[in-house]
Write a protein that holds these residues in place. Structure first.
Motif, PDB file in Angstrom:
ATOM      1  N   ASP A 109      29.647  31.957  29.228  1.00  0.00           N
ATOM      2  CA  ASP A 109      30.018  32.968  30.202  1.00  0.00           C
ATOM      3  C   ASP A 109      28.781  33.809  30.514  1.00  0.00           C
ATOM      4  O   ASP A 109      28.053  34.231  29.617  1.00  0.00           O
ATOM      5  N   ASP A 112      28.633  37.005  28.644  1.00  0.00           N
ATOM      6  CA  ASP A 112      28.493  36.956  27.186  1.00  0.00           C
ATOM      7  C   ASP A 112      27.222  37.698  26.794  1.00  0.00           C
ATOM      8  O   ASP A 112      26.136  37.415  27.300  1.00  0.00           O
ATOM      9  N   GLN A 122      24.841  41.771  33.631  1.00  0.00           N
ATOM     10  CA  GLN A 122      25.804  42.228  32.627  1.00  0.00           C
ATOM     11  C   GLN A 122      25.903  43.750  32.646  1.00  0.00           C
ATOM     12  O   GLN A 122      25.410  44.448  31.783  1.00  0.00           O
ATOM     13  N   VAL A 127      32.007  41.428  37.111  1.00  0.00           N
ATOM     14  CA  VAL A 127      32.908  40.851  36.121  1.00  0.00           C
ATOM     15  C   VAL A 127      32.817  39.330  36.223  1.00  0.00           C
ATOM     16  O   VAL A 127      32.389  38.783  37.240  1.00  0.00           O
ATOM     17  N   SER A 128      33.221  38.674  35.171  1.00  0.00           N
ATOM     18  CA  SER A 128      33.225  37.217  35.141  1.00  0.00           C
ATOM     19  C   SER A 128      34.556  36.686  35.664  1.00  0.00           C
ATOM     20  O   SER A 128      35.609  37.257  35.393  1.00  0.00           O
ATOM     21  N   GLN A 129      34.479  35.595  36.401  1.00  0.00           N
ATOM     22  CA  GLN A 129      35.696  34.969  36.935  1.00  0.00           C
ATOM     23  C   GLN A 129      36.696  34.647  35.829  1.00  0.00           C
ATOM     24  O   GLN A 129      37.906  34.782  36.010  1.00  0.00           O
ATOM     25  N   SER A 130      36.188  34.234  34.669  1.00  0.00           N
ATOM     26  CA  SER A 130      37.080  33.831  33.582  1.00  0.00           C
ATOM     27  C   SER A 130      37.764  35.008  32.899  1.00  0.00           C
ATOM     28  O   SER A 130      38.699  34.824  32.128  1.00  0.00           O
ATOM     29  N   ASP A 131      37.312  36.216  33.189  1.00  0.00           N
ATOM     30  CA  ASP A 131      37.866  37.402  32.535  1.00  0.00           C
ATOM     31  C   ASP A 131      38.907  38.138  33.376  1.00  0.00           C
ATOM     32  O   ASP A 131      39.431  39.162  32.954  1.00  0.00           O
ATOM     33  N   VAL A 132      39.168  37.626  34.588  1.00  0.00           N
ATOM     34  CA  VAL A 132      40.105  38.317  35.484  1.00  0.00           C
ATOM     35  C   VAL A 132      41.124  37.314  36.029  1.00  0.00           C
ATOM     36  O   VAL A 132      40.952  36.103  35.926  1.00  0.00           O
ATOM     37  N   ASP A 133      42.168  37.837  36.614  1.00  0.00           N
ATOM     38  CA  ASP A 133      43.164  37.005  37.284  1.00  0.00           C
ATOM     39  C   ASP A 133      42.689  36.787  38.720  1.00  0.00           C
ATOM     40  O   ASP A 133      42.881  37.634  39.580  1.00  0.00           O
TER      41      ASP A 133
END
Length: 245
Positions: A109, A112, A122, A127-133
């Protein structure tokens, strides 16, 4: 247990080192040109949403609205993500180092804290795509990407075994990679060539009348030309300007 690795990677040119392209300017430029493309073939329809894997929250709020709307309109969602069924940690570590040996970056990520290659992104603004809806439901939508072990197997079948050197083993996955010179053709093959062909095969084999492809922007650019060679007719909605970035 299946271990899922989401490939969070964006470059604006296939032939430029990945670590140099995911920048504030690159994200801004991609946001300004965001558009959903549509293709039609024999009564079937394919729509594509170009994802940017690090962005402001407003971008993902927008993609969620779009994906939810298209799903409600009958579209079946095909999404991106490099998965792995490998449960042995040493074997998985070797596969990830082989991937890095070819591409020059690790499957980590961007947000990370151990990923030193993208420290400039960072901060609180991104924000990271994998951390949000962002709109994809991993439980009900359709994974249309390759597994890491499949990618390495296909690569080695074409180019020969990936031989890791001492630097590969000593350099932590989050460190900047300087162990070997990256071959751009090989990098493109493993990142785009086989993965883009895989999702196109999934589209052709599916019996769904409407398919929404939610993949990284660079994959969508490749699909634009490749899907038309298979007889799909292109049309595009008006560009949606992403404001407040």
């Amino acid at each position: 247990m299946k271990q899922t690795i989401i490939l969070l990677f964006l470059f604006l040119s296939c032939y430029v080192n990945a670590q140099g392209m995911l920048t504030k300017f690159g994200i801004y430029a991609a946001n300004k040109s965001f558009a959903i493309s549509y293709y039609e073939k024999q009564g079937r329809e394919v729509a594509t949403i170009p994802m940017i894997h690090v962005n402001k929250p407003a971008f993902y709020e927008m993609t969620k609205r779009k994906i939810d709307s298209l799903r409600n309109d009958g579209f079946v969602v095909f999404y991106e993500g490099i998965n792995s069924d490998v449960t042995d940690s040493l074997q998985l570590d070797t596969l990830m180092r082989k991937f890095r040996h070819v591409t020059g970056f690790a499957l980590m990520d961007y947000m990370d804290s151990e990923n030193e290659a993208f420290k400039s992104l960072q901060n609180k603004k991104y924000v990271s795509q994998s951390d949000v809806d962002y709109g994809v439901n991993l439980d009900t939508d359709h994974h249309a990407d390759l597994y890491l072990e499949q990618m390495i197997e296909m690569f080695e079948k074409r180019y020969g075994k990936i031989v890791l050197n001492n630097c590969d083993y000593k350099t932590s996955l989050g460190k900047k990679y300087k162990c070997t010179k990256i071959d751009e053709n090989k990098e493109y093959y493993i990142l785009n060539g086989i993965r883009d062909q895989h999702v196109l095969n999934k589209i052709e084999q599916s019996d769904a009348q409407k398919i929404l492809v939610v993949f990284g922007r660079n994959h969508i650019k490749d699909i634009y030309s490749k899907i038309q060679s298979k007889g799909w007719r292109f049309q595009k909605e008006k560009f949606k300007r992403v404001l407040d970035f």
